[in-house]
Scaffold this motif. Structure first.
Motif, mmCIF file in Angstrom:
data_model
loop_
_atom_site.group_PDB
_atom_site.id
_atom_site.type_symbol
_atom_site.label_atom_id
_atom_site.label_comp_id
_atom_site.label_asym_id
_atom_site.label_seq_id
_atom_site.Cartn_x
_atom_site.Cartn_y
_atom_site.Cartn_z
ATOM 1 N N ARG A 127 0.688 -1.068 0.122
ATOM 2 C CA ARG A 127 0.082 0.031 0.045
ATOM 3 C C ARG A 127 0.825 1.017 0.100
ATOM 4 N NH1 ARG A 127 -3.653 0.401 4.416
ATOM 5 N NH2 ARG A 127 -4.824 0.722 3.401
ATOM 6 N N ALA A 128 2.200 1.152 0.770
ATOM 7 C CA ALA A 128 2.729 2.727 0.876
ATOM 8 C C ALA A 128 3.262 1.722 -0.698
ATOM 9 C CB ALA A 128 4.211 1.694 1.690
ATOM 10 N N VAL A 129 3.795 1.755 -1.554
ATOM 11 C CA VAL A 129 4.808 1.589 -2.726
ATOM 12 C C VAL A 129 3.510 2.088 -3.149
ATOM 13 C CG1 VAL A 129 5.197 0.444 -4.674
ATOM 14 C CG2 VAL A 129 6.054 -0.086 -2.273
ATOM 15 N N ALA A 130 2.050 1.759 -3.592
ATOM 16 C CA ALA A 130 1.594 1.901 -4.555
ATOM 17 C C ALA A 130 0.400 3.531 -4.628
ATOM 18 C CB ALA A 130 0.398 1.437 -4.430
ATOM 19 N N TYR A 131 0.652 3.909 -3.177
ATOM 20 C CA TYR A 131 0.414 5.364 -3.268
ATOM 21 C C TYR A 131 1.409 6.141 -4.554
ATOM 22 C CZ TYR A 131 -1.137 9.587 -0.603
ATOM 23 O OH TYR A 131 -2.198 10.753 0.067
ATOM 24 N N PRO A 132 0.368 6.962 -4.795
ATOM 25 C CA PRO A 132 0.342 7.908 -6.200
ATOM 26 C C PRO A 132 1.519 9.106 -6.145
ATOM 27 C CG PRO A 132 -1.642 7.905 -5.622
ATOM 28 C CD PRO A 132 -1.295 7.507 -4.559
ATOM 29 N N ALA A 133 2.548 9.195 -6.356
ATOM 30 C CA ALA A 133 3.827 9.876 -6.327
ATOM 31 C C ALA A 133 3.243 11.105 -6.767
ATOM 32 C CB ALA A 133 4.844 9.234 -6.741
ATOM 33 N N ASP A 134 2.657 11.568 -7.520
ATOM 34 C CA ASP A 134 2.639 12.738 -8.044
ATOM 35 C C ASP A 134 0.928 12.703 -8.561
ATOM 36 O OD1 ASP A 134 5.049 11.498 -10.940
ATOM 37 O OD2 ASP A 134 2.035 11.423 -10.960
ATOM 38 N N GLY A 135 1.151 14.292 -8.951
ATOM 39 C CA GLY A 135 -0.065 14.264 -9.812
ATOM 40 C C GLY A 135 -0.770 16.139 -9.562
ATOM 41 N N PRO A 136 -1.305 16.434 -10.784
ATOM 42 C CA PRO A 136 -1.104 18.117 -11.371
ATOM 43 C C PRO A 136 -1.876 18.888 -9.996
ATOM 44 C CG PRO A 136 -3.181 17.070 -11.803
ATOM 45 C CD PRO A 136 -2.258 15.975 -11.854
ATOM 46 N N THR A 137 -1.700 17.795 -8.605
ATOM 47 C CA THR A 137 -2.551 18.820 -7.784
ATOM 48 C C THR A 137 -1.441 18.565 -6.421
ATOM 49 O OG1 THR A 137 -3.698 16.661 -6.594
ATOM 50 C CG2 THR A 137 -4.905 18.267 -7.453
ATOM 51 N N ASP A 138 -0.736 18.020 -6.175
ATOM 52 C CA ASP A 138 0.568 18.157 -5.865
ATOM 53 C C ASP A 138 2.108 17.692 -6.685
ATOM 54 O OD1 ASP A 138 2.382 18.085 -3.782
ATOM 55 O OD2 ASP A 138 1.613 15.859 -3.056
ATOM 56 N N PRO A 139 2.438 18.862 -6.823
ATOM 57 C CA PRO A 139 3.745 19.173 -7.871
ATOM 58 C C PRO A 139 4.648 19.388 -7.155
ATOM 59 C CG PRO A 139 3.015 21.177 -6.790
ATOM 60 C CD PRO A 139 2.087 20.164 -6.754
ATOM 61 N N VAL A 140 5.332 19.124 -6.037
ATOM 62 C CA VAL A 140 6.384 18.396 -4.789
ATOM 63 C C VAL A 140 6.664 17.289 -5.701
ATOM 64 C CG1 VAL A 140 7.795 18.211 -2.621
ATOM 65 C CG2 VAL A 140 5.264 19.809 -2.971
ATOM 66 N N PRO A 141 7.808 17.154 -5.742
ATOM 67 C CA PRO A 141 8.215 15.647 -6.176
ATOM 68 C C PRO A 141 8.176 15.055 -5.152
ATOM 69 C CG PRO A 141 10.017 17.540 -6.929
ATOM 70 C CD PRO A 141 9.310 18.607 -6.434
ATOM 71 N N ALA A 142 7.796 13.504 -5.406
ATOM 72 C CA ALA A 142 7.558 12.263 -4.378
ATOM 73 C C ALA A 142 8.233 11.642 -5.474
ATOM 74 C CB ALA A 142 6.089 12.439 -4.209
ATOM 75 N N LEU A 143 8.798 10.152 -4.689
ATOM 76 C CA LEU A 143 9.339 9.129 -5.044
ATOM 77 C C LEU A 143 8.308 8.222 -5.252
ATOM 78 C CD1 LEU A 143 11.473 8.638 -0.928
ATOM 79 C CD2 LEU A 143 11.982 9.639 -2.933
ATOM 80 N N ASP A 144 8.734 7.365 -6.667
ATOM 81 C CA ASP A 144 7.848 6.954 -7.256
ATOM 82 C C ASP A 144 7.934 5.605 -6.525
ATOM 83 O OD1 ASP A 144 10.272 5.252 -8.075
ATOM 84 O OD2 ASP A 144 9.936 6.716 -10.460
ATOM 85 N N ALA A 145 7.113 4.527 -7.369
ATOM 86 C CA ALA A 145 7.048 3.007 -6.313
ATOM 87 C C ALA A 145 8.119 2.135 -7.064
ATOM 88 C CB ALA A 145 5.748 1.762 -7.182
ATOM 89 N N ASP A 146 9.027 2.192 -7.481
ATOM 90 C CA ASP A 146 10.456 1.775 -7.490
ATOM 91 C C ASP A 146 11.367 2.307 -6.772
ATOM 92 O OD1 ASP A 146 9.773 0.389 -10.017
ATOM 93 O OD2 ASP A 146 9.871 1.451 -11.901
ATOM 94 N N ARG A 147 10.963 3.195 -6.933
ATOM 95 C CA ARG A 147 12.321 3.840 -5.687
ATOM 96 C C ARG A 147 12.175 3.857 -4.090
ATOM 97 N NH1 ARG A 147 15.062 8.814 -4.899
ATOM 98 N NH2 ARG A 147 16.620 8.396 -2.299
ATOM 99 N N VAL A 148 10.569 3.963 -4.401
ATOM 100 C CA VAL A 148 10.519 2.749 -2.849
ATOM 101 C C VAL A 148 11.173 1.898 -2.794
ATOM 102 C CG1 VAL A 148 8.216 2.412 -1.179
ATOM 103 C CG2 VAL A 148 8.655 5.185 -2.368
#
Length: 317
Positions: free
Chosen positions: A17-38
Motif C-alpha cells: 500500500r505504501a508503494v502503491a500510493y500515487p507519487a505525483d499529480g497536478p494537485t501536488d507538484p512537490v516531487p515525490a518518490l515513485d514505486a520503484d524508488r520506494v
C-alpha cells in the motif's frame, strides 16, 4: 471523522500500500518518490515498515503517507524523505502535523525533513503552495529551523583543474583532523555549524563532525590535510560518499588564510580524487547564504541541480 495514525507494521500488505500510493499529480507538484524508488529503499533497509507511516480514515483508506529514511545500519530514522496528503483533504497541514507528531512520538526524536525542489520553485504558485503547507506542518511538529541549500553536481564533462602547487596534501591522524575541524568551524558561513556552536564549543563540535564522517560510507583513507609549501596548516579535504554516489564531504580553509582562493585548491583535490577513481557523478551541497563556497563550486564546473529545503529542530538556546 475518526482517524488512525500508524506505521506499516500490522499487515504484510501495508508495504505494498505504501508503494502503491500515487507519487505525483497536478494537485501536488512537490516531487515525490515513485514505486520503484520506494521498493529499492525498502530492499536496502533504508526505508522500513516501522518508519513508514499512514493516516487512515475509519474505512482504512490512506489519506496521507510519511516515509522516513535512515542508513542500513541506523537504529532510528535520520530524515523524512516524503510527506504526502490526498488532494481531497481540506486542511493538509493539520493532517500532516498529526501524522508527523505520531511518528516523532514513536521514534522518540524529530528527524529533519528534506524537501528536494527545483531551483525556481518559488516562481511556480502551485508548487509554492504545496511547499507552504508542508513547512507549516513541519514547524508545528517542532521542526522550526529552516535552511535552504544548493545541491551541486559534477560530471566528467566538466573536467578537473590541474594542481597549482599552492597547497600540499597529506594524510593525517584523527587527532590532527579533530584540530582542523575545530579550526575550520570558527567563522564558518555554514548555518548548521553556526547553530551547533551556539550549543557547544568548537572542540565538542569537532568530535561530532569526526564521528559523523567516520560513519559515512566513504573511506577514512581518502581524507587529506592541506598545507602551504612551507608547512603552514591551511585546511582539509574530505572526499566522501552517500549510499548512492560519491560526494564532497567536508572541505575548508583555516580562517587566517581565507579569501586567497585556496578553497579552489581544496575542492580541486577532492574532485580530482573522485574523478581518478572513475566517478561519473560527484554531488555537493552548500547553504544559499554561503556565497563564497557556491562561487567555488561554480568555478570548478559543478552545476546546481536542485534546492534542498531542510526543516529541522533548532540547535542551541
Amino acid at each position: 471523522m475518526p482517524l488512525r495514525f500508524r506505521p506499516a507494521t500490522a499487515d504484510p500488505a501495508d508495504l505494498e500500500r505504501a508503494v502503491a500510493y500515487p507519487a505525483d499529480g497536478p494537485t501536488d507538484p512537490v516531487p515525490a518518490l515513485d514505486a520503484d524508488r520506494v521498493r529499492d529503499e525498502l530492499a536496502a533497509q533504508q526505508f522500513r515498515p516501522e518508519w513508514t507511516w499512514f493516516a487512515e480514515d475509519e474505512e482504512g483508506r490512506i489519506l496521507a503517507r510519511a516515509l522516513w529514511w535512515g542508513r542500513a545500519d541506523s537504529e532510528h530514522p535520520l530524515a523524512l524523505d516524503c510527506l504526502q496528503v490526498r488532494p481531497e483533504v481540506s486542511d493538509p497541514a493539520e493532517l500532516a502535523v498529526r501524522l508527523l507528531a505520531a511518528g516523532h512520538e514513536a521514534f522518540g526524536a524529530r528527524p529533519l525533513y528534506n524537501l528536494s525542489l527545483p531551483h525556481d520553485w518559488r516562481a511556480t504558485p502551485a508548487l509554492a503552495r504545496a511547499v507552504a503547507w508542508r513547512e507549516e506542518a513541519a514547524h508545528r511538529a517542532g521542526l522550526t529551523g529552516t535552511v535552504e541549500r544548493l545541491r551541486y553536481e559534477w560530471t566528467p564533462e566538466a573536467g578537473t583543474a590541474e594542481p597549482t602547487g599552492r597547497l600540499v596534501f597529506r594524510e593525517g591522524t584523527d587527532e590532527e583532523f579533530l584540530d582542523f575541524f575545530a579550526r575550520l568551524s570558527r567563522g564558518s558561513l555554514d548555518l548548521h555549524t553556526q547553530a551547533e556552536l551556539r550549543a557547544m564549543d568548537a572542540e565538542a563540535l569537532a568530535r561530532d563532525d569526526l564521528a559523523y564522517y567516520l560513519d559515512c560510507p566513504g573511506e577514512r583513507s581518502w581524507w587529506r590535510l592541506a598545507h602551504l609549501p612551507d608547512g603552514t596548516p591551511a585546511g582539509m579535504a574530505i572526499p566522501s560518499r552517500t549510499p548512492y554516489h560519491r560526494n564532497v564531504g567536508y572541505l575548508g580553509v583555516v580562517p587566517e588564510l581565507r579569501g586567497k582562493g585556496l578553497i579552489d585548491e581544496v575542492l580541486g583535490e577532492i574532485t580530482r580524487f573522485h574523478a581518478a577513481e572513475g566517478a561519473d557523478r560527484i554531488t555537493a551541497t552548500t547553504d544559499t547564504v554561503n556565497r563564497p563556497m557556491a562561487a567555488a563550486f561554480d568555478r570548478a564546473g559543478y552545476r546546481v541541480t536542485e534546492i534542498r529545503l531542510v526543516l529541522e529542530e533548532p540547535s542551541g538556546p
